[in-house]
Design a protein around this motif. Structure first.
Motif, PDB file in Angstrom:
ATOM      1  N   THR A   1    -124.921  57.978  74.404  1.00 58.13           N
ATOM      2  CA  THR A   1    -125.898  58.110  75.729  1.00 58.13           C
ATOM      3  C   THR A   1    -126.959  59.298  75.786  1.00 58.13           C
ATOM      4  OG1 THR A   1    -124.286  59.470  76.973  1.00 58.13           O
ATOM      5  CG2 THR A   1    -124.056  57.134  77.285  1.00 58.13           C
ATOM      6  N   LYS A   2    -126.589  60.036  74.612  1.00 61.22           N
ATOM      7  CA  LYS A   2    -127.499  61.175  74.443  1.00 61.22           C
ATOM      8  C   LYS A   2    -127.468  61.579  72.949  1.00 61.22           C
ATOM      9  CE  LYS A   2    -128.680  65.733  76.242  1.00 61.22           C
ATOM     10  NZ  LYS A   2    -128.155  67.092  77.221  1.00 61.22           N
ATOM     11  N   ILE A   3    -128.681  62.025  72.217  1.00 60.77           N
ATOM     12  CA  ILE A   3    -128.761  62.839  71.169  1.00 60.77           C
ATOM     13  C   ILE A   3    -129.975  63.446  71.554  1.00 60.77           C
ATOM     14  CG2 ILE A   3    -129.285  62.683  68.597  1.00 60.77           C
ATOM     15  CD1 ILE A   3    -128.710  59.564  68.504  1.00 60.77           C
ATOM     16  N   ALA A   4    -129.514  65.004  71.441  1.00 61.69           N
ATOM     17  CA  ALA A   4    -130.724  65.926  71.562  1.00 61.69           C
ATOM     18  C   ALA A   4    -130.551  67.016  70.459  1.00 61.69           C
ATOM     19  CB  ALA A   4    -130.642  66.644  72.941  1.00 61.69           C
ATOM     20  N   ILE A   5    -131.597  67.201  69.557  1.00 60.27           N
ATOM     21  CA  ILE A   5    -131.292  68.157  68.596  1.00 60.27           C
ATOM     22  C   ILE A   5    -132.309  69.364  68.573  1.00 60.27           C
ATOM     23  CG2 ILE A   5    -131.571  68.318  65.906  1.00 60.27           C
ATOM     24  CD1 ILE A   5    -130.781  65.512  65.966  1.00 60.27           C
ATOM     25  N   ASP A   6    -131.884  70.526  68.792  1.00 55.29           N
ATOM     26  CA  ASP A   6    -132.975  71.668  68.799  1.00 55.29           C
ATOM     27  C   ASP A   6    -132.757  72.398  67.313  1.00 55.29           C
ATOM     28  OD1 ASP A   6    -133.973  72.021  71.376  1.00 55.29           O
ATOM     29  OD2 ASP A   6    -131.904  72.206  71.897  1.00 55.29           O
ATOM     30  N   ILE A   7    -133.770  72.720  66.711  1.00 52.68           N
ATOM     31  CA  ILE A   7    -133.513  73.539  65.476  1.00 52.68           C
ATOM     32  C   ILE A   7    -134.683  74.597  65.423  1.00 52.68           C
ATOM     33  CG2 ILE A   7    -134.255  73.099  62.910  1.00 52.68           C
ATOM     34  CD1 ILE A   7    -133.923  70.136  63.172  1.00 52.68           C
ATOM     35  N   GLU A   8    -134.041  75.771  64.888  1.00 50.12           N
ATOM     36  CA  GLU A   8    -134.765  76.886  64.722  1.00 50.12           C
ATOM     37  C   GLU A   8    -134.714  77.202  63.481  1.00 50.12           C
ATOM     38  OE1 GLU A   8    -132.995  79.999  67.073  1.00 50.12           O
ATOM     39  OE2 GLU A   8    -133.972  79.262  68.890  1.00 50.12           O
TER      40      GLU A   8
ATOM     41  N   GLU B   1    -123.772  62.916  73.430  1.00 52.33           N
ATOM     42  CA  GLU B   1    -122.861  62.529  74.444  1.00 52.33           C
ATOM     43  C   GLU B   1    -122.747  61.058  74.200  1.00 52.33           C
ATOM     44  OE1 GLU B   1    -124.448  63.206  78.227  1.00 52.33           O
ATOM     45  OE2 GLU B   1    -124.689  65.457  77.940  1.00 52.33           O
ATOM     46  N   GLY B   2    -121.370  60.407  74.644  1.00 52.21           N
ATOM     47  CA  GLY B   2    -121.071  58.922  74.499  1.00 52.21           C
ATOM     48  C   GLY B   2    -119.584  58.565  74.998  1.00 52.21           C
TER      49      GLY B   2
END
Length: 182
Positions: A107-114, A146-147
């Protein structure tokens, strides 16, 4: 609804990929590993002020530029930002494929990259000490999944996506690069 994802409602399953076609593609590459080797072609032309347009397949050209602090006009992401966005997208694609293969609905894939970069060599005209490393030195990826699976399963999915991502491997394994004036 997110401004970034206009087709997805929070908490709802992500639009699925075709699991049967994924299985067929996997089987095809298992049966013919050489068939999985491809050549990717792009064509880039400079437009001035560090603006560059790149043609990829038959899609609209992609604009890449530089921010004002790097003498650009801030009209588009810079090359490192585009590489980082490609990294995140590749990880996301891998996560969705692996989850589909394992029967997990996300239900969610969110990726933050620094990432850390030293721009002092300034394209070979700045600080050129031998200890300088142009390019990204450290990359930190944070993945929010999320899933309908437990945290341990989701963690294994993201770890496997990292392991098998072509772009992650481009970042972490040296590629053979040649150049020539034509």
């Amino acid at each position: 609804m997110s401004d970034l994802t206009p087709n997805h409602q929070p908490g709802e399953p992500l639009e699925p990929i075709d699991g049967e076609k994924l299985a067929a593609l996997a089987e095809k590459n298992i049966n013919n590993p050489e068939g999985g080797r491809k050549t990717i072609r792009t064509h880039t032309e400079a437009d001035g002020l560090f603006r560059n347009y790149t043609q990829i397949r038959n899609l609209e050209p992609v604009l890449v530029s530089e921010p004002p602090q790097l003498l650009g006009d801030d009209s588009a992401p810079n090359p490192t930002e585009v590489a980082q966005s490609a990294l995140a997208a590749c990880i996301s694609v891998g996560i969705q494929a692996i989850a589909t293969h394992r029967g997990v609905t996300l239900t969610k894939i969110a990726i933050d990259i620094e990432s850390d970069i030293d721009i002092s060599p300034t394209w070979g005209v700045g600080d050129l000490n031998d200890d300088k490393r142009p390019g990204v030195s450290d990359v930190r990826v944070k993945i929010d999944l999320e899933g309908d699976a437990d945290r341990e399963t989701l963690d294994q999915i993201q770890k496997d996506a990292i392991q098998w991502s072509p772009v992650v491997n481009t970042y972490t394994r040296p590629a053979n690069l040649t150049s020539e004036l034509v």
